[in-house]
Design an enzyme around this catalytic site. Structure first.
Site, PDB file in Angstrom:
ATOM      1  N   ASP A   1       0.857  -1.191   0.000  1.00  0.00           N
ATOM      2  CA  ASP A   1       0.000   0.000   0.000  1.00  0.00           C
ATOM      3  C   ASP A   1       0.886   1.231   0.000  1.00  0.00           C
ATOM      4  OD1 ASP A   1      -2.285  -1.458  -0.205  1.00  0.00           O
ATOM      5  OD2 ASP A   1      -3.133  -0.870   1.720  1.00  0.00           O
TER       6      ASP A   1
ATOM      7  N   HIS B   1      -8.991  -5.197   9.867  1.00  0.00           N
ATOM      8  CA  HIS B   1      -9.238  -6.256   8.884  1.00  0.00           C
ATOM      9  C   HIS B   1      -9.223  -7.648   9.501  1.00  0.00           C
ATOM     10  CE1 HIS B   1      -7.734  -2.932   6.221  1.00  0.00           C
ATOM     11  NE2 HIS B   1      -8.790  -3.326   5.532  1.00  0.00           N
TER      12      HIS B   1
END
Length: 306
Positions: free
Chosen positions: A79, A223
């Protein structure tokens, strides 16, 4: 696994301009700088936000720590560019999110980079292309290895993997976070990568084996656990005596254990979200930050810095 010889792992939380929760204070990072028997490096994930909101502050702390330790390189756990990756090797984000932010002299070292799911929103090949003309950005393939020697006779194999194609929800037509994500992950051959991972780990003769992926195996972050990695990757780490796994994805700082394997989440490069303890937790902090590692023949010292 013989922890008494070479597999002792310590985790320290270091707050900027504040005492350490333990025996050492922040300034004691400098004590490792002259240790020629150690390999020093930083790990950061989930960072590329045009210098905001916390990215510049984290970069400043990274520069100070890298200078104090004499860090040899930086590992980026994916990311690298929000929200949707980059479109080309000349995308303005290279300057706005990378070159203009991590510009301190102490950070002009190799950055060993992998892709995250947000990078899969854009042009993944562009990140490999950028590496061909910018030596600081090391990304020869979507998954690859790097071997580093240190001390008089020690070595570590870093095995960098590409976890986004492994996540089944990214492949489903009815459940995707971004149109390009599914399109891009479907081009990747997961069984081939897993075969490569097993062959690579089986063939490693290094004292230390460290695997780096974007997604956590276990996590107390937003997550949570990643079932595909628990099923497909963790058994290989256990089978071949990998000592540590570093990742990002959850925007926090965590240390967890899976049997004798130490799992580290360093996803606070530019933003933090709530985290909590789970069964595997050793430490968790909802904070932006990174990790600074000193690797010796018989010790992996992980400093968690906000």
């Amino acid at each position: 696994m013989n922890y008494s010889r070479r597999q002792f792992v310590r985790t320290l939380f270091i707050a900027s301009q504040a005492p350490l929760l333990g025996r050492l204070a922040y300034g004691d990072i400098a004590t490792g700088a002259g240790d020629k028997n150690a390999l020093h490096f930083l790990v950061i994930g989930d960072w590329g936000r045009l210098g905001r909101p916390d990215q510049h502050q984290v970069a400043t702390q990274m520069a100070e720590t890298a200078q104090s330790l004499g860090a040899a390189f930086v590992i980026s756990a994916g990311d690298n560019f929000y929200e949707d990756g980059v479109e080309s090797a000349t995308d303005p984000q290279w300057k706005e999110s990378f070159e203009n932010v991590y510009r301190a002299p102490s950070l002009q070292t190799p950055w060993y980079v992998i892709l995250g799911n947000h990078d899969y929103h854009g042009n993944c090949q562009a990140q490999l292309d950028y590496a061909t003309t910018h030596p600081r950005w090391v990304m020869p393939a979507r998954y690859y290895t790097q071997t580093r020697s240190f001390g008089s006779s020690s070595a570590v194999d870093f095995v960098f993997i590409d976890t986004s194609p492994m996540v089944k929800s990214y492949r489903k037509e009815d459940k995707i976070e971004h149109p390009k994500l599914r399109e891009n992950v479907l081009t990747q051959d997961v069984p081939t990568q897993l075969q490569w991972l097993e062959e690579t780990l089986a063939g490693s003769k290094a004292d230390w084996k460290i695997v780096v992926g974007h997604h956590p195996i276990y996590s107390g972050g937003m997550h949570g656990d990643q079932p595909e990695l628990i099923q497909q990757v963790l058994p290989l780490l256990q089978k071949y005596n990998v000592q540590a796994y570093f990742c990002g994805h959850d925007h926090d700082l965590q240390h967890l254990k899976a049997g004798k394997i130490d799992l580290f989440v360093s996803g606070g490069g530019s933003e933090h979200r709530p985290s909590h303890e789970v069964a595997q937790s050793q430490f968790d902090k909802s904070s932006s930050g990174f990790m600074a590692i000193s690797l010796r023949k018989d010790e992996l010292l992980v400093r968690v810095i906000d």
